[in-house]
Scaffold this motif. Structure first.
Motif, short mmCIF file in Angstrom:
data_model
loop_
_atom_site.label_atom_id
_atom_site.label_comp_id
_atom_site.label_asym_id
_atom_site.label_seq_id
_atom_site.Cartn_x
_atom_site.Cartn_y
_atom_site.Cartn_z
N LYS A 44 0.84 -1.21 0.00
CA LYS A 44 0.00 0.00 0.00
C LYS A 44 0.87 1.26 0.00
CE LYS A 44 -3.96 -2.12 2.28
NZ LYS A 44 -4.73 -2.22 3.52
N HIS A 48 0.62 3.86 -3.02
CA HIS A 48 0.06 5.16 -2.66
C HIS A 48 1.08 6.28 -2.91
CE1 HIS A 48 -2.69 7.85 -0.42
NE2 HIS A 48 -1.58 8.49 -0.13
N TRP A 114 -0.07 10.31 2.83
CA TRP A 114 0.06 8.96 3.39
C TRP A 114 -0.15 8.97 4.90
CZ3 TRP A 114 -0.61 4.19 2.45
CH2 TRP A 114 0.00 3.20 3.20
#
Length: 188
Positions: A44, A48, A114
């Motif tokens: 992820k 991202h 993030w």
């Protein structure tokens, strides 16, 4: 092939290498016997933070190779240039994740930063370190046998230090809660 078609193909060729690199790095992480949850977290983080930009920095590496070698650039040369270009993109992602935390930014590239993602918070500091470390995994894997390997390592380290020093100057000379334009001059 029209110019816009060539640009679209160059972008696709560059983007295709990201998935290869992401899977290679995740396989490396898996080989360390980390919990599956950690591997998924890193996946992820990569998707991202590294994906989604304009990729100008990374693609310029490929463009530079094409200018220097022209038709003599082999498929292997182009692949390695794309890998190196992605290392530049990974470095940028490392800086951006950290910068967003330092600047208390809310969004990046039209998405939440993030560290603002649910459950991330200050774990993003470590995630930025993982992004940086992955660069050296790729450099070792793809360039260790090259005579310029040490030059690449030194270049990435020098750019990192220069960027970190620039970030320090940014943070200490222009804190958002105390903007003082007298701190700036043509010499600074």
């Amino acid at each position: 092939m029209a110019s816009s078609d060539a640009k679209a193909q160059a972008k696709k060729d560059f983007e295709d290498v990201f998935a290869i690199l992401a899977e290679e790095f995740l396989a490396n992480v898996n080989s360390r016997k980390l919990p599956e949850e950690a591997t998924e977290w890193i996946r992820k983080n990569l998707y991202h933070n590294v994906c989604g930009g304009k990729m100008n920095r990374g693609m310029s590496v490929v463009d530079s190779l094409k200018i220097l070698k022209g038709a003599e650039a082999s498929a292997e040369d182009l692949f390695k240039a794309r890998v190196l270009g992605w290392c530049v993109e990974w470095l940028q992602a490392f800086f951006l994740v950290a910068d967003d935390i330092m600047d208390a930014s809310i969004t990046r590239r039209g998405n939440p930063c993030w560290y603002k993602m649910e459950g991330v918070g200050t774990i993003a500091i470590n995630d930025s370190f993982i992004l940086e470390s992955s660069i050296y995994f790729f450099l070792k894997k793809y360039f260790r046998q090259e005579p310029y390997y040490v030059d690449l390592l030194e270049l990435f380290h020098e750019v990192t230090l220069d960027t970190e020093l620039g970030q320090l100057i940014d943070l200490i000379t222009a804190p958002e809660d105390n903007v003082d334009l007298n701190r700036f001059s043509m010499e600074k």
